[in-house]
Design an enzyme around this catalytic site. Sequence first.
Site, PDB file in Angstrom:
ATOM      1  N   CYS A 161       1.096 -14.999  -1.912  1.00 42.82           N
ATOM      2  CA  CYS A 161       0.283 -14.955  -3.172  1.00 42.82           C
ATOM      3  C   CYS A 161      -0.432 -15.939  -3.550  1.00 42.82           C
ATOM      4  CB  CYS A 161       1.450 -14.703  -4.406  1.00 42.82           C
ATOM      5  SG  CYS A 161       2.453 -13.236  -4.005  1.00 42.82           S
TER       6      CYS A 161
HETATM    7  N1  LIG Z   1       6.048 -11.016  -1.212  1.00 43.17           N
HETATM    8  C1  LIG Z   1       5.888 -11.367  -2.834  1.00 43.17           C
HETATM    9  O1  LIG Z   1       6.627 -12.167  -3.265  1.00 43.17           O
HETATM   10  C2  LIG Z   1       4.785 -10.686  -3.350  1.00 43.17           C
HETATM   11  C3  LIG Z   1       4.959 -11.089  -4.851  1.00 43.17           C
HETATM   12  C4  LIG Z   1       4.164 -10.104  -5.829  1.00 43.17           C
HETATM   13  C5  LIG Z   1       3.190  -9.385  -5.107  1.00 43.17           C
HETATM   14  N2  LIG Z   1       3.104  -9.224  -3.851  1.00 43.17           N
HETATM   15  C6  LIG Z   1       1.967  -8.349  -3.282  1.00 43.17           C
HETATM   16  O2  LIG Z   1       2.757  -7.324  -2.843  1.00 43.17           O
HETATM   17  C7  LIG Z   1       1.973  -6.589  -1.798  1.00 43.17           C
HETATM   18  C8  LIG Z   1       3.033  -6.505  -0.773  1.00 43.17           C
HETATM   19  O3  LIG Z   1       3.523  -7.645  -0.319  1.00 43.17           O
HETATM   20  P1  LIG Z   1       4.779  -7.754   0.611  1.00 43.17           P
HETATM   21  O4  LIG Z   1       5.138  -9.310   0.475  1.00 43.17           O
HETATM   22  O5  LIG Z   1       5.859  -6.883   0.427  1.00 43.17           O
HETATM   23  O6  LIG Z   1       4.100  -7.525   2.043  1.00 43.17           O
HETATM   24  P2  LIG Z   1       5.082  -7.207   3.398  1.00 43.17           P
HETATM   25  O7  LIG Z   1       4.114  -7.603   4.490  1.00 43.17           O
HETATM   26  O8  LIG Z   1       6.541  -7.900   3.241  1.00 43.17           O
HETATM   27  O9  LIG Z   1       5.346  -5.613   3.275  1.00 43.17           O
HETATM   28  C9  LIG Z   1       4.081  -4.839   3.546  1.00 43.17           C
HETATM   29  C10 LIG Z   1       4.664  -3.535   4.149  1.00 43.17           C
HETATM   30  O10 LIG Z   1       3.797  -2.563   4.305  1.00 43.17           O
HETATM   31  C11 LIG Z   1       3.703  -2.222   5.671  1.00 43.17           C
HETATM   32  N3  LIG Z   1       2.316  -1.335   5.694  1.00 43.17           N
HETATM   33  C12 LIG Z   1       1.196  -2.106   6.162  1.00 43.17           C
HETATM   34  N4  LIG Z   1       0.355  -0.937   6.028  1.00 43.17           N
HETATM   35  C13 LIG Z   1       0.825   0.038   5.830  1.00 43.17           C
HETATM   36  C14 LIG Z   1       0.344   1.518   5.602  1.00 43.17           C
HETATM   37  N5  LIG Z   1      -0.737   1.881   5.711  1.00 43.17           N
HETATM   38  N6  LIG Z   1       1.473   2.470   5.364  1.00 43.17           N
HETATM   39  C15 LIG Z   1       2.762   2.286   5.162  1.00 43.17           C
HETATM   40  N7  LIG Z   1       3.000   0.861   5.400  1.00 43.17           N
HETATM   41  C16 LIG Z   1       2.358  -0.118   5.591  1.00 43.17           C
HETATM   42  C17 LIG Z   1       4.203  -3.278   6.532  1.00 43.17           C
HETATM   43  O11 LIG Z   1       4.615  -2.630   7.739  1.00 43.17           O
HETATM   44  C18 LIG Z   1       5.155  -3.959   5.730  1.00 43.17           C
HETATM   45  O12 LIG Z   1       6.403  -3.375   5.815  1.00 43.17           O
HETATM   46  C19 LIG Z   1       0.907  -7.488  -1.367  1.00 43.17           C
HETATM   47  O13 LIG Z   1      -0.234  -7.161  -2.117  1.00 43.17           O
HETATM   48  C20 LIG Z   1       1.149  -9.004  -2.281  1.00 43.17           C
HETATM   49  O14 LIG Z   1       0.301  -9.689  -2.558  1.00 43.17           O
HETATM   50  C21 LIG Z   1       4.153  -9.979  -2.912  1.00 43.17           C
END
Ligand SMILES: NC(=O)c1ccc[n+]([C@@H]2O[C@H](COP(=O)([O-])OP(=O)(O)OC[C@H]3O[C@@H](n4cnc5c(N)ncnc54)[C@H](O)[C@@H]3O)[C@@H](O)[C@H]2O)c1
Length: 461
Positions: free
Chosen positions: A295
Amino acid sequence: MTGSSLLMEFQSRISEKTARVGIVGMGYVGLPLALGFARNGFHTTGFDIDAAKVEKLLRGETYITHIPASAVAAEVNKGKLEATTDYAQLREMDAIIICVPTPLDEHRAPDLSYIESTAEAISANMRAGQLIVLESTTYPGTTDEVVLPMLEKSGLHCPPLPYTITGGAIASPETAGADFLLAFSPEREDPGNKQFQTHQIPKVIGGVNAASAVAAQALYDQVFEKTLLVSSARAAEMTKLLENIYRCVNIALVNELKLLCLRMGIDIWEVIEAAKTKPFGFTPFYPGPGLGGHCIPIDPFYLTWKAREYEFPTRFIELAGEINSAMPEHVVASLADALNRRKQCLQEARILVLGVAYKKDIDDLRESPSLRIMELLKIRGARVDYHDPYFPRLPKMRRYDFRLASVELTAQVLSQFDAVVIATDHSSYDYHFIARHARLVLDTRNATRDVAGFREKIVRC
Ligand SMILES: NC(=O)c1ccc[n+]([C@@H]2O[C@H](COP(=O)([O-])OP(=O)(O)OC[C@H]3O[C@@H](n4cnc5c(N)ncnc54)[C@H](O)[C@@H]3O)[C@@H](O)[C@H]2O)c1
């Protein structure tokens, strides 16, 4: 179906808990959210392109350290949680929540490819009456300008219409001409945070139109203790960016003050502890070896990119980025100085980096400053090893491929290194033991604050 009957039908499926919830992207954000809906009685389906993750979930296993397998297994065994790679099942969902990654590309511009491919997949498998919510962090306008047109390729429509909120609610949520509903609700997950669980963090929601906002609120009210409507998807998108930019800028501020304090012989951590006794107007932020995670190092630049469309320079963000990204170089320069004072040089020195996760007690390597520190050390000729209880081996990453395994953390191993760099202050580390057996300790986190002895070999930086 009119906007209001569509909304009423959706709301009744939610209140009866017959609505089916689909979460696309079962990562750090998607998995806890899916568990939240499943625990609250909703038949929930996780969609992911990663078949290995899907198989693990179906077996009731976990792949995120702070989410226990028992929590996954409980919902899978009750039949409330399932997972699939088959997008065709999206059609069966009443609500679809998108939690896919939003990284930067090699030019530090937003990489919306994951959102776009997800929107395309949904569009090909949509039906009337569904609610789609984007949770991935992104710039204001993504929901209206990118996701909406892609979903409307399905032939279904969701007219973007302004609405007002009075006393926290929307008086007339009817939206004529809506075949489906679309909203943005930022994820505020803080992986590893034991103080706040997902459902305790208020959920901000903005709709493309009034019906969408009200529907999304009805959905999230089932899981979150508090939900808050804002007057557009753009306002909700901007809310998330403000939160992360606030952190990014304040961390840069204390990092810059740390550099000054080091020159002035003042202990920045002591100063922050003293300042935070002020009961109002001050929130503590802590210096460190640089920014990490998915982030804070990334999201602010989504806004910088979008602001260019308005010919507006986001100077605070750029300056904060400059200061924070220089921190790994500062750590390496401090280490070279400390070795120099001992008549040693960095070239050929054996350096042990403690902690490769980007912050303590989590198994997340993304954008970790430890990796950049290790890279810089290698560039300067040092021989680098690492230890991290969460990473027995370092996987090949997009930018790094160290081909290293975590060393054992014994007295003998510690004493073999010319210096130990505390890059991530995992709680499981015995800092007294480390300071006792290491020849030199470079502490980037003030992790050794309670170590009484060995101060002559501890350098804070
Ligand atoms: N990790 C955090 O602490 C956090 C906090 C707030 C916001 N976010 C936001 O949330 C979003 C997701 O982050 P995250 O940390 O969960 O990411 P992550 O990488 O842990 O998980 C994303 C998942 O999406 C899957 N994926 C990718 N493309 C896909 C598709 N086309 N169809 C289905 N699945 C797909 C991946 O295989 C993965 O399992 C991002 O925008 C991030 O900025 C993350």
